[in-house]
Design a protein around this motif. Structure first.
Motif, PDB file in Angstrom:
ATOM      1  N   ASP A 112       7.269   0.614  -6.845  1.00 48.94           N
ATOM      2  CA  ASP A 112       8.089   0.264  -6.539  1.00 48.94           C
ATOM      3  C   ASP A 112       9.077   0.095  -5.643  1.00 48.94           C
ATOM      4  OD1 ASP A 112       8.568   0.179  -8.771  1.00 48.94           O
ATOM      5  OD2 ASP A 112       8.100   1.695  -9.300  1.00 48.94           O
ATOM      6  N   THR A 113       8.873   1.217  -4.879  1.00 50.95           N
ATOM      7  CA  THR A 113       9.985   1.027  -3.559  1.00 50.95           C
ATOM      8  C   THR A 113       8.827   1.933  -2.495  1.00 50.95           C
ATOM      9  OG1 THR A 113      11.836   2.451  -2.359  1.00 50.95           O
ATOM     10  CG2 THR A 113      10.745   3.309  -4.301  1.00 50.95           C
ATOM     11  N   ALA A 114       8.326   0.648  -1.349  1.00 50.35           N
ATOM     12  CA  ALA A 114       7.061   1.643  -0.386  1.00 50.35           C
ATOM     13  C   ALA A 114       7.754   1.361   0.780  1.00 50.35           C
ATOM     14  CB  ALA A 114       6.435   0.145  -0.279  1.00 50.35           C
ATOM     15  N   VAL A 115       9.391   0.685   1.435  1.00 47.66           N
ATOM     16  CA  VAL A 115       9.500   0.332   2.662  1.00 47.66           C
ATOM     17  C   VAL A 115       9.234   1.887   3.267  1.00 47.66           C
ATOM     18  CG1 VAL A 115      10.683  -1.447   2.079  1.00 47.66           C
ATOM     19  CG2 VAL A 115      11.824   1.256   1.329  1.00 47.66           C
ATOM     20  N   GLY A 116       9.597   2.144   4.565  1.00 48.86           N
ATOM     21  CA  GLY A 116      10.014   3.297   5.367  1.00 48.86           C
ATOM     22  C   GLY A 116       7.672   4.171   5.640  1.00 48.86           C
ATOM     23  N   TYR A 117       7.222   3.662   4.706  1.00 45.96           N
ATOM     24  CA  TYR A 117       6.031   4.107   4.550  1.00 45.96           C
ATOM     25  C   TYR A 117       4.845   3.263   5.343  1.00 45.96           C
ATOM     26  CZ  TYR A 117       7.688   8.140   1.173  1.00 45.96           C
ATOM     27  OH  TYR A 117       8.324   8.436   0.733  1.00 45.96           O
ATOM     28  N   ASP A 118       3.599   4.377   6.610  1.00 44.03           N
ATOM     29  CA  ASP A 118       2.700   2.806   6.687  1.00 44.03           C
ATOM     30  C   ASP A 118       2.394   2.442   5.289  1.00 44.03           C
ATOM     31  OD1 ASP A 118      -0.497   2.920   7.642  1.00 44.03           O
ATOM     32  OD2 ASP A 118       0.779   2.789   8.989  1.00 44.03           O
ATOM     33  N   ARG A 119       1.493   1.002   5.859  1.00 47.42           N
ATOM     34  CA  ARG A 119       0.738   0.277   5.125  1.00 47.42           C
ATOM     35  C   ARG A 119       0.016   1.134   3.994  1.00 47.42           C
ATOM     36  NH1 ARG A 119       3.932  -3.994   3.120  1.00 47.42           N
ATOM     37  NH2 ARG A 119       4.864  -5.269   5.404  1.00 47.42           N
ATOM     38  N   ASP A 120      -1.329   1.654   5.259  1.00 43.98           N
ATOM     39  CA  ASP A 120      -2.253   2.584   4.320  1.00 43.98           C
ATOM     40  C   ASP A 120      -2.571   3.769   3.463  1.00 43.98           C
ATOM     41  OD1 ASP A 120      -3.789   1.004   6.000  1.00 43.98           O
ATOM     42  OD2 ASP A 120      -4.590   1.908   7.656  1.00 43.98           O
ATOM     43  N   GLU A 121      -0.519   4.120   3.797  1.00 46.72           N
ATOM     44  CA  GLU A 121      -0.226   5.054   2.892  1.00 46.72           C
ATOM     45  C   GLU A 121       0.533   4.854   1.507  1.00 46.72           C
ATOM     46  OE1 GLU A 121       2.941   7.446   5.102  1.00 46.72           O
ATOM     47  OE2 GLU A 121       1.559   8.320   6.012  1.00 46.72           O
ATOM     48  N   ILE A 122       1.273   3.741   1.457  1.00 48.03           N
ATOM     49  CA  ILE A 122       1.635   2.997  -0.016  1.00 48.03           C
ATOM     50  C   ILE A 122       0.181   2.735  -1.050  1.00 48.03           C
ATOM     51  CG2 ILE A 122       2.605   1.246  -0.836  1.00 48.03           C
ATOM     52  CD1 ILE A 122       3.245   0.505   2.596  1.00 48.03           C
ATOM     53  N   LYS A 123       0.005   3.756  -2.507  1.00 51.18           N
ATOM     54  CA  LYS A 123      -0.725   3.828  -3.429  1.00 51.18           C
ATOM     55  C   LYS A 123       0.045   3.984  -4.482  1.00 51.18           C
ATOM     56  CE  LYS A 123      -4.193   6.148  -0.311  1.00 51.18           C
ATOM     57  NZ  LYS A 123      -4.897   7.337   0.251  1.00 51.18           N
ATOM     58  N   LEU A 124      -0.870   3.261  -5.336  1.00 48.85           N
ATOM     59  CA  LEU A 124      -0.612   3.518  -6.825  1.00 48.85           C
ATOM     60  C   LEU A 124      -0.180   4.982  -7.186  1.00 48.85           C
ATOM     61  CD1 LEU A 124       0.623   1.607  -9.438  1.00 48.85           C
ATOM     62  CD2 LEU A 124      -1.655   2.330  -9.829  1.00 48.85           C
ATOM     63  N   GLU A 125       0.816   5.534  -6.919  1.00 48.61           N
ATOM     64  CA  GLU A 125       1.040   7.240  -7.051  1.00 48.61           C
ATOM     65  C   GLU A 125       2.259   7.094  -7.786  1.00 48.61           C
ATOM     66  OE1 GLU A 125       0.408   9.255  -3.344  1.00 48.61           O
ATOM     67  OE2 GLU A 125       2.105   8.358  -2.506  1.00 48.61           O
ATOM     68  N   ILE A 126       2.318   8.303  -8.232  1.00 46.83           N
ATOM     69  CA  ILE A 126       3.853   8.044  -9.185  1.00 46.83           C
ATOM     70  C   ILE A 126       4.516   9.129  -7.849  1.00 46.83           C
ATOM     71  CG2 ILE A 126       3.040  10.386 -10.065  1.00 46.83           C
ATOM     72  CD1 ILE A 126       4.947  10.075 -12.813  1.00 46.83           C
TER      73      ILE A 126
END
Length: 406
Positions: free
Chosen positions: A81-95
């Protein structure tokens, strides 16, 4: 390129603050209306285009996050829902919780600051919890409550998200009660009276159990949009089905072919006769990209020319679909170098730019650099149309690209 214009993004997103419905619904709905609950996650999958989270009970093991609870629906906030500011490899399906997201996702001042970082003048924002065209409220059991939820969201959108604090830089996009075209028409007119010029709609309504655009069921809604100059905005996934190939296909498959529903939807509209019956209609496809458009227009024209007698459209589509596209349809992109190399086959007047903040596909904070790289071969006046001018005309903005307000 002389100067890259300030961006008017026609597809960003807001993560609704916890009080949107809590503060606006009658007290009798406190236990059934949308509200935030912090609870553990038991499991969550996103396979074959289907999102399936399971909320745990207090004391259960598992990561804890914030959930929207509405009737029997439990919908967690996730990193997607809100991934900006995170490294691409840190963006996972998590709560996640609100504290774990970038504040610009839900806070107006912080959003404006992030827009400044990204060379963005103004932005049109799609919803998160209601889903891209309000499917959440359409699927609910209590239609009276559902209508109140739609109106509450629209009031928040106009009065707060796009209110005085936004200084015209946030452009309202409202919802309709999809289950009733007459109520939908009334909501379009209610919001148009306070300056709103965009409404969310489903790319493929039958996927939601609703009539198709080939029927007359939507005519009251379409007439209201035609009369008020309200553009119909359709986001990928607004049919509650992301394209996929199989039940076990990983999300990367669907993410690659997200344009597919836009493609199907556009052909529906071009062959429906509605664009001729309602000549003031304008439709746009958010996050659908544009590289696929030239071939579909070519094929649609061939079918209309060669097969219209038996194809069921001779009596309602009297002009080549490509002509209807040029007058009524807008494609939106954030990263499509191929489409821009074939812009002549699409039309510079039919293309809009977006940044998709705060999603994982977003080009933030480098939307300007991406645009400069992909549009460097285009004349300055064409770049200005794509990045800002077309959106100004379509959404009724000021010359500076701001929403004039009610």
């Amino acid at each position: 390129m002389e100067t890259f214009p300030k961006i008017i993004s026609v597809d960003d997103h807001t993560v609704e603050p916890p009080g949107v419905w809590r503060d606006r619904l009658p007290s009798k709905y406190a236990g059934t209306g949308p509200r935030i609950v912090r609870a553990p996650l038991k499991e969550m999958t996103f396979m074959g285009g289907r999102f399936a989270p399971v909320m745990g009970a207090p004391g259960d093991e598992g990561p804890v996050g914030d959930w929207w609870v509405y009737e029997d629906l439990h919908r967690p906030l996730t990193r997607l829902d809100t991934a900006v500011g995170y490294d691409r490899d840190e963006i996972k399906l998590e709560i996640i919780t609100y504290e774990q997201m970038r504040p610009g996702s839900y806070s107006v001042p912080d959003r404006l600051a992030d827009m400044d970082v990204n060379h963005v003048r103004s932005a049109l924002c799609f919803p998160t919890f209601p889903r891209f065209c309000g499917q959440t409220f359409t699927e609910a059991a209590d239609r009276e409550l559902g209508l109140l939820c739609v109106r509450a969201y629209n009031d928040w959108m106009v009065e707060e998200w796009c209110g005085p604090e936004a200084r015209g830089r946030l452009v309202p996009l409202t919802l309709i009660p999809l289950w009733d075209a007459e109520l939908a028409a009334a909501e379009v007119r209610r919001n148009a009276a306070r300056g709103v010029r965009a409404v969310a709609f489903s790319e493929i309504p039958p996927h939601l159990g609703l009539p198709s655009v080939h029927t007359d069921a939507w005519d009251p809604f379409l007439a209201a949009c035609d009369e008020t100059g309200t553009v119909i905005a359709m986001h990928i996934g607004s049919s509650s089905r992301m394209p996929s190939t199989s039940a076990d296909a990983p999300p990367a498959v669907g993410s690659t072919i997200t344009f597919a529903n836009c493609c199907f939807s556009m052909v529906d509209w071009l062959m429906s006769g509605k664009l001729e019956r309602f000549p003031g209609l304008r439709i746009m496809y958010a996050e659908g990209q544009i590289g696929w458009i030239p071939y579909i227009l070519e094929r649609a024209d061939v079918v209309w020319e060669e097969n219209r007698a038996w194809g069921g459209v001779a009596d309602k589509v009297t002009r080549p679909p490509s002509e209807l596209f040029a007058e009524h349809v807008y494609g939106c992109f954030f990263d499509d170098a191929f489409g821009l190399r074939n812009l002549d086959a699409i039309g510079a007047g039919n293309v809009l730019y977006e940044t998709d903040y705060p999603h994982s596909d977003s080009t933030w904070p480098k939307s300007k650099e991406v645009g400069e790289s992909q549009m460097g071969h285009l004349p300055q006046d064409v770049v200005e149309r794509i990045v800002a001018g077309n959106a100004i005309d379509l959404l009724g903005l000021t010359e500076d690209g701001l929403w004039p307000g009610p």
